[in-house]
Motif scaffolding. Sequence first.
Motif, PDB file in Angstrom:
ATOM      1  N   PHE A   3       0.849  -1.186   0.000  1.00 35.90           N
ATOM      2  CA  PHE A   3       0.000   0.000   0.000  1.00 35.90           C
ATOM      3  C   PHE A   3       0.881   1.232   0.000  1.00 35.90           C
ATOM      4  O   PHE A   3       1.868   1.301   0.729  1.00 35.90           O
ATOM      5  N   THR A   4       0.504   2.221  -0.810  1.00 36.41           N
ATOM      6  CA  THR A   4       1.226   3.488  -0.893  1.00 36.41           C
ATOM      7  C   THR A   4       0.244   4.620  -0.633  1.00 36.41           C
ATOM      8  O   THR A   4      -0.805   4.694  -1.288  1.00 36.41           O
ATOM      9  N   PHE A   5       0.564   5.464   0.347  1.00 30.48           N
ATOM     10  CA  PHE A   5      -0.269   6.641   0.593  1.00 30.48           C
ATOM     11  C   PHE A   5      -0.036   7.651  -0.515  1.00 30.48           C
ATOM     12  O   PHE A   5       1.101   7.898  -0.908  1.00 30.48           O
ATOM     13  N   ALA A   6      -1.106   8.237  -1.009  1.00 29.82           N
ATOM     14  CA  ALA A   6      -1.039   9.159  -2.148  1.00 29.82           C
ATOM     15  C   ALA A   6      -0.753  10.584  -1.700  1.00 29.82           C
ATOM     16  O   ALA A   6      -0.807  10.906  -0.522  1.00 29.82           O
ATOM     17  N   GLY A   7      -0.495  11.422  -2.711  1.00 31.97           N
ATOM     18  CA  GLY A   7      -0.294  12.849  -2.473  1.00 31.97           C
ATOM     19  C   GLY A   7       0.874  13.119  -1.553  1.00 31.97           C
ATOM     20  O   GLY A   7       1.964  12.592  -1.762  1.00 31.97           O
ATOM     21  N   PRO A   8       0.623  13.894  -0.496  1.00 34.74           N
ATOM     22  CA  PRO A   8       1.730  14.241   0.399  1.00 34.74           C
ATOM     23  C   PRO A   8       2.174  13.074   1.282  1.00 34.74           C
ATOM     24  O   PRO A   8       3.153  13.181   1.999  1.00 34.74           O
ATOM     25  N   GLY A   9       1.442  11.963   1.264  1.00 38.98           N
ATOM     26  CA  GLY A   9       1.818  10.804   2.085  1.00 38.98           C
ATOM     27  C   GLY A   9       1.336  10.906   3.521  1.00 38.98           C
ATOM     28  O   GLY A   9       1.658  10.053   4.338  1.00 38.98           O
ATOM     29  N   VAL A  10       0.568  11.928   3.833  1.00 40.28           N
ATOM     30  CA  VAL A  10      -0.015  12.115   5.167  1.00 40.28           C
ATOM     31  C   VAL A  10      -1.431  12.673   4.973  1.00 40.28           C
ATOM     32  O   VAL A  10      -1.758  13.185   3.903  1.00 40.28           O
ATOM     33  N   PRO A  11      -2.282  12.599   5.999  1.00 42.64           N
ATOM     34  CA  PRO A  11      -3.589  13.241   5.886  1.00 42.64           C
ATOM     35  C   PRO A  11      -3.422  14.738   5.613  1.00 42.64           C
ATOM     36  O   PRO A  11      -2.455  15.352   6.057  1.00 42.64           O
ATOM     37  N   TYR A  12      -4.372  15.309   4.875  1.00 39.76           N
ATOM     38  CA  TYR A  12      -4.268  16.728   4.539  1.00 39.76           C
ATOM     39  C   TYR A  12      -5.633  17.403   4.636  1.00 39.76           C
ATOM     40  O   TYR A  12      -6.682  16.748   4.587  1.00 39.76           O
ATOM     41  N   PHE A  13      -5.611  18.720   4.782  1.00 39.39           N
ATOM     42  CA  PHE A  13      -6.798  19.540   4.947  1.00 39.39           C
ATOM     43  C   PHE A  13      -7.287  20.048   3.598  1.00 39.39           C
ATOM     44  O   PHE A  13      -6.502  20.535   2.791  1.00 39.39           O
ATOM     45  N   LEU A  14      -8.621  19.930   3.355  1.00 38.48           N
ATOM     46  CA  LEU A  14      -9.217  20.446   2.129  1.00 38.48           C
ATOM     47  C   LEU A  14     -10.703  20.688   2.374  1.00 38.48           C
ATOM     48  O   LEU A  14     -11.419  19.754   2.802  1.00 38.48           O
ATOM     49  N   ASN A  15     -11.168  21.903   2.150  1.00 35.98           N
ATOM     50  CA  ASN A  15     -12.592  22.235   2.273  1.00 35.98           C
ATOM     51  C   ASN A  15     -13.188  21.826   3.625  1.00 35.98           C
ATOM     52  O   ASN A  15     -14.226  21.179   3.694  1.00 35.98           O
ATOM     53  N   ASN A  16     -12.510  22.189   4.705  1.00 30.43           N
ATOM     54  CA  ASN A  16     -12.934  21.913   6.081  1.00 30.43           C
ATOM     55  C   ASN A  16     -13.039  20.421   6.390  1.00 30.43           C
ATOM     56  O   ASN A  16     -13.805  20.003   7.255  1.00 30.43           O
ATOM     57  N   ALA A  17     -12.287  19.609   5.671  1.00 33.37           N
ATOM     58  CA  ALA A  17     -12.248  18.169   5.912  1.00 33.37           C
ATOM     59  C   ALA A  17     -10.791  17.714   5.934  1.00 33.37           C
ATOM     60  O   ALA A  17      -9.906  18.377   5.405  1.00 33.37           O
ATOM     61  N   VAL A  18     -10.557  16.568   6.573  1.00 34.72           N
ATOM     62  CA  VAL A  18      -9.245  15.929   6.558  1.00 34.72           C
ATOM     63  C   VAL A  18      -9.383  14.682   5.690  1.00 34.72           C
ATOM     64  O   VAL A  18     -10.308  13.886   5.890  1.00 34.72           O
ATOM     65  N   LEU A  19      -8.486  14.536   4.729  1.00 37.98           N
ATOM     66  CA  LEU A  19      -8.541  13.426   3.782  1.00 37.98           C
ATOM     67  C   LEU A  19      -7.270  12.596   3.855  1.00 37.98           C
ATOM     68  O   LEU A  19      -6.193  13.133   4.135  1.00 37.98           O
ATOM     69  N   VAL A  20      -7.408  11.311   3.579  1.00 39.63           N
ATOM     70  CA  VAL A  20      -6.255  10.436   3.407  1.00 39.63           C
ATOM     71  C   VAL A  20      -6.633   9.417   2.339  1.00 39.63           C
ATOM     72  O   VAL A  20      -7.797   9.011   2.234  1.00 39.63           O
ATOM     73  N   GLY A  21      -5.671   9.044   1.530  1.00 44.96           N
ATOM     74  CA  GLY A  21      -5.943   8.079   0.473  1.00 44.96           C
ATOM     75  C   GLY A  21      -4.665   7.453  -0.026  1.00 44.96           C
ATOM     76  O   GLY A  21      -3.558   7.839   0.370  1.00 44.96           O
ATOM     77  N   GLY A  22      -4.816   6.498  -0.890  1.00 46.40           N
ATOM     78  CA  GLY A  22      -3.669   5.831  -1.477  1.00 46.40           C
ATOM     79  C   GLY A  22      -4.121   4.710  -2.378  1.00 46.40           C
ATOM     80  O   GLY A  22      -5.282   4.650  -2.794  1.00 46.40           O
ATOM     81  N   TYR A  23      -3.198   3.801  -2.661  1.00 46.90           N
ATOM     82  CA  TYR A  23      -3.531   2.699  -3.554  1.00 46.90           C
ATOM     83  C   TYR A  23      -2.793   1.430  -3.154  1.00 46.90           C
ATOM     84  O   TYR A  23      -1.701   1.453  -2.612  1.00 46.90           O
ATOM     85  N   ALA A  24      -3.460   0.312  -3.416  1.00 48.22           N
ATOM     86  CA  ALA A  24      -2.869  -1.011  -3.236  1.00 48.22           C
ATOM     87  C   ALA A  24      -2.387  -1.489  -4.591  1.00 48.22           C
ATOM     88  O   ALA A  24      -3.055  -1.274  -5.607  1.00 48.22           O
ATOM     89  N   ASN A  25      -1.236  -2.133  -4.599  1.00 43.41           N
ATOM     90  CA  ASN A  25      -0.649  -2.663  -5.814  1.00 43.41           C
ATOM     91  C   ASN A  25      -0.133  -4.065  -5.490  1.00 43.41           C
ATOM     92  O   ASN A  25       0.546  -4.241  -4.478  1.00 43.41           O
ATOM     93  N   CYS A  26      -0.472  -5.053  -6.304  1.00 45.88           N
ATOM     94  CA  CYS A  26      -0.033  -6.431  -6.057  1.00 45.88           C
ATOM     95  C   CYS A  26       0.880  -6.896  -7.184  1.00 45.88           C
ATOM     96  O   CYS A  26       0.539  -6.744  -8.353  1.00 45.88           O
ATOM     97  N   ASN A  27       2.014  -7.481  -6.823  1.00 47.84           N
ATOM     98  CA  ASN A  27       2.921  -8.003  -7.843  1.00 47.84           C
ATOM     99  C   ASN A  27       2.568  -9.432  -8.222  1.00 47.84           C
ATOM    100  O   ASN A  27       3.215 -10.028  -9.060  1.00 47.84           O
ATOM    101  N   LEU A  28       1.522  -9.984  -7.593  1.00 51.72           N
ATOM    102  CA  LEU A  28       0.978 -11.306  -7.921  1.00 51.72           C
ATOM    103  C   LEU A  28      -0.512 -11.216  -7.650  1.00 51.72           C
ATOM    104  O   LEU A  28      -0.908 -10.726  -6.580  1.00 51.72           O
TER     105      LEU A  28
END
Length: 139
Positions: free
Chosen positions: A36-61
């Motif tokens: 799993f890799t956290f997206a963007g800045p790699g930490v939760p971030y502030f946007l429009n009075n909300a805190v967001l966190v996201g990322g993506y899972a990648n499988c090599n098999l």
Amino acid sequence: MTKLVQFLTIGAALAVGLAIQQPVVAAERGTSPCEFTFAGPGVPYFLNNAVLVGGYANCNLAPETFHISLELMYKPFGGNWVRRAAATDSKMPDPRLNIATWAQCEPGAWKGVATMWVAVNGVTVSSPGAQTMPTIITC
């Protein structure tokens, strides 16, 4: 020259074979073929009075089964960590699976925690939970 070409061809075939087999060996030893890799800045971030966190899972098999949980954790000043939001998904990463969650902003520390459960060759493996560094958000 012919022996050198044969040697290089055999070496390349062995390298490909080992590269293909490595994730299976890893799964049998109890490690996940997915990361799993956290997206963007790699930490939760502030946007429009909300805190967001996201990322993506990648499988090599390609796993037989896949499940991910992404949690957004909050810690008020002087308090304890509590879960403010969560997202789950069981779709197979093909080649990636994007996931995100958000919560209403409150001043304090925030972090993201991602945990995956993956089955390969009949063995289910749980990842230890990738975490972002805590980040202070003042809203």
